[in-house]
Write a protein that holds these residues in place. Structure first.
Motif, short mmCIF file in Angstrom:
data_model
loop_
_atom_site.label_atom_id
_atom_site.label_comp_id
_atom_site.label_asym_id
_atom_site.label_seq_id
_atom_site.Cartn_x
_atom_site.Cartn_y
_atom_site.Cartn_z
N GLN A 7 -5.08 12.24 -4.51
CA GLN A 7 -5.40 13.41 -3.68
C GLN A 7 -4.23 14.36 -3.51
O GLN A 7 -4.45 15.55 -3.29
CB GLN A 7 -5.86 12.95 -2.29
N ARG B 166 -1.36 2.78 -2.50
CA ARG B 166 -1.99 4.07 -2.18
C ARG B 166 -0.99 5.21 -2.15
O ARG B 166 -1.34 6.34 -2.46
CB ARG B 166 -2.69 3.99 -0.82
N ASP C 195 -9.58 18.75 -6.95
CA ASP C 195 -9.46 18.10 -5.63
C ASP C 195 -8.04 17.62 -5.34
O ASP C 195 -7.71 17.32 -4.19
CB ASP C 195 -10.42 16.90 -5.55
N GLU D 282 0.82 -1.21 0.00
CA GLU D 282 0.00 0.00 0.00
C GLU D 282 0.86 1.26 0.00
O GLU D 282 0.44 2.29 -0.51
CB GLU D 282 -0.92 0.01 1.23
N ARG E 8 -10.25 18.14 -11.89
CA ARG E 8 -9.54 17.51 -10.77
C ARG E 8 -8.94 18.56 -9.84
O ARG E 8 -7.80 18.43 -9.39
CB ARG E 8 -8.45 16.57 -11.29
N GLU F 263 -5.83 2.92 -7.34
CA GLU F 263 -6.04 3.18 -5.92
C GLU F 263 -5.08 4.23 -5.37
O GLU F 263 -5.17 4.60 -4.20
CB GLU F 263 -5.87 1.88 -5.12
N ARG G 191 -3.30 7.36 -4.05
CA ARG G 191 -3.79 8.60 -3.44
C ARG G 191 -2.70 9.66 -3.31
O ARG G 191 -2.99 10.85 -3.33
CB ARG G 191 -4.37 8.30 -2.06
N PRO H 173 -8.40 8.08 -10.37
CA PRO H 173 -9.60 8.63 -9.73
C PRO H 173 -9.46 8.96 -8.25
O PRO H 173 -10.17 9.83 -7.75
CB PRO H 173 -10.64 7.53 -9.94
N LYS H 174 -8.55 8.28 -7.53
CA LYS H 174 -8.46 8.50 -6.08
C LYS H 174 -7.26 9.35 -5.67
O LYS H 174 -7.02 9.54 -4.48
CB LYS H 174 -8.41 7.14 -5.37
#
Length: 511
Positions: A416, A360, A466, A331, A464, A386, A388, A413-414
């Motif tokens: 951040q 992640r 975000d 991860e 995007r 996945e 981030r 998509p995820k």
């Protein structure tokens, strides 16, 4: 969302004197509500009074400050100095004055997150080192009190021990007689300690219950120390282990065996294999060329977090990583300091492909990623749906290449958070990589601001906005280093002085 109960609790604690006078008539199940309202409003006097009279068997700070049905806001990122000091002082008052009313059995001080910007009214934080020292000094003060018939309260804590608080922590962990507060360590961070000090304090910290161990920066360990630590102390419930730089170097007086085998590495790997809950391993800045299979293959549980930054990995190491069982569970992965796309393109591509379903957080700082590598990097990242957080500071990329990369990152998509390097367009022509701190800081700020705004516009046009983007030139905020910077500076000056004395002594012997 705030319930009517919480609004009422807030109204009561906003008048500290009235609140303290009313506590004996308050239902026991309302104490947690009053505590969170007091913490929110920074009513330290009320917090201390609540702890002194605490009528429940448990008081867990993380649970009290987390979201609840009455108050959805999460206050666990408020390491408020005034409130935390009141909590610990109130705990001492509970021991001293509660008498026959004492019901508290477990006080859990874990669960608070240390962040760069404090949202509490005073804006002053009490970090992990400060919380450790406060708790240790409180324990020592209570040890001086006459012993009574009261039972000890178990205090769960995350300890951060350095040379500056070593003695008081040792006294708190090893009282001369049964003490009213019994500290149980769930996570332990060590900095600026000698190997002997580290071994001593860990034996007292309850290694059988320890979940996370961080030995960092100025703890000078070699492979012999690490082997001794793991073999003699033992950490059966450890889930996360961080070792300092050069932790796998052979002891100075060690003669390499004729067979070429590394007995220390073999022993360390075996000890790690006995930790059946270990899922996070950080061994950055250790030379592990050709040793990754030997280190990781004995592990019984797949790793979820792996930091191999600046470990001088070779083709065999990367091939093992790409094909081992750990790859499909990762991860968090840090491979900074390796020319991944240039030297290991196929194995790097395979590693990310196998980790794509779980990965992640990916860190690829100072990996020599240039403009010509961007298309390969985009292809490698494309299945990581996945992901981030992506960090790739210190790579010589132009503004044009960064725009291409940002356009591709919009498809994750995820995602951040992105930490990207200062574009090489902003540095003088001929700048070399990797850069030292001085060269890194000498760039055209105006040109950077224009390019950074253009990169944000790429994200906005793709919908995007975000994704948070930044360029922390000297690394991300580290609350632990921030808190102990003065002590670490003194430690480094002393180490430099010692090195000069040894050098001078060697010169005299040569004469």
């Amino acid at each position: 969302m705030w319930s009517l109960r919480f609004i009422s609790a807030e109204a009561l604690v906003s008048h500290p004197e009235v609140a303290q006078q009313s506590l004996d008539g308050v239902a026991h199940n309302l104490y947690p509500l009053l505590f969170k309202a007091s913490y929110l409003l920074e009513q330290a006097e009320v917090i201390r009074a609540l702890l002194e009279r605490w009528p429940l068997e448990e008081c867990r700070l993380g649970a009290l400050l987390g979201p609840s049905a009455d108050h959805s806001e999460d206050l666990r990122d408020r390491a408020c100095r005034a409130c935390l000091e009141a909590f610990v002082r109130g705990l001492a008052d509970h021991v001293l004055w509660a008498g026959g009313r004492q019901r508290l059995r477990v006080a859990d001080l874990t669960g608070v997150r240390d962040v760069q910007v404090q949202r509490c009214p005073c804006g002053k934080a009490l970090g992990r080192w400060g919380r450790t020292e406060l708790l240790a000094r409180t324990c020592c003060e209570l040890q001086a009190e006459p012993p009574g018939a009261r039972y000890p309260i178990e205090v769960l804590a995350d300890l951060f021990v350095t040379e500056g608080n070593f003695k008081v922590v040792m006294q708190a962990l090893d009282p001369p007689r049964p003490a009213p507060l019994r500290v149980h360590c769930l996570s332990f961070r060590a900095d600026s300690l000698g190997p002997g000090q580290l071994l001593h304090v860990l034996r007292l910290a309850g290694p059988g219950q320890l979940r996370k161990l961080e030995v960092v920066h100025n703890v000078r360990l070699h492979a012999g120390h690490v082997q001794q630590l793991l073999a003699q102390v033992g950490f059966p419930k450890l889930t996360s282990l961080t070792l300092p730089a050069k932790a796998f170097d052979a002891p100075p007086a060690c003669t390499p065996p004729p067979s070429g085998e590394d007995p220390f590495l073999t022993s360390i790997a075996w000890e790690l294999s006995q930790m059946t809950q270990l899922t996070e391993l950080s061994v950055a800045f250790s030379t592990l060329t050709g040793k990754i299979r030997k280190l990781l293959s004995p592990l019984r549980t797949p790793l979820r977090a792996l930091d191999l930054a600046n470990c001088s990995l070779n083709h065999a190491d990367m091939a093992f990583l790409a094909n081992c069982a750990h790859a499909t569970h990762l991860e968090v992965l840090d491979l900074s300091g390796h020319s991944l796309v240039n030297l290991f393109p196929s194995t790097f591509f395979r590693l990310l492909g196998r980790a794509a379903q779980t990965l992640r957080v990916l860190t690829l700082e100072e990996c020599g990623i240039e403009d010509g590598h961007v298309n390969t990097l985009i292809l490698a990242l494309s299945p990581c749906l996945e992901l981030r957080e992506l960090r790739f500071l210190g790579n010589p990329l132009s503004a044009r290449a960064l725009r291409r990369l940002f356009a591709a990152l919009c498809e994750l998509p995820k995602l951040q958070c992105v930490e990207f390097p200062v574009p090489k367009d902003c540095y003088p022509e001929g700048a070399t990589y990797p850069q030292d701190e001085l060269a890194m800081s000498k760039f055209d700020q105006q040109k950077y601001d224009v390019i950074a705004e253009d990169l944000r516009a790429v994200l906005l046009r793709a919908g995007r906005g975000d994704i948070q983007v930044s360029t922390p030139i000297f690394g991300s905020f580290d609350p632990d280093i921030q808190e102990t910077s003065n002590e670490l500076g003194a430690f480094l000056l002393q180490a430099f002085k010692t090195a000069l004395e040894n050098f001078s002594r060697a010169l005299k012997q040569m004469e």
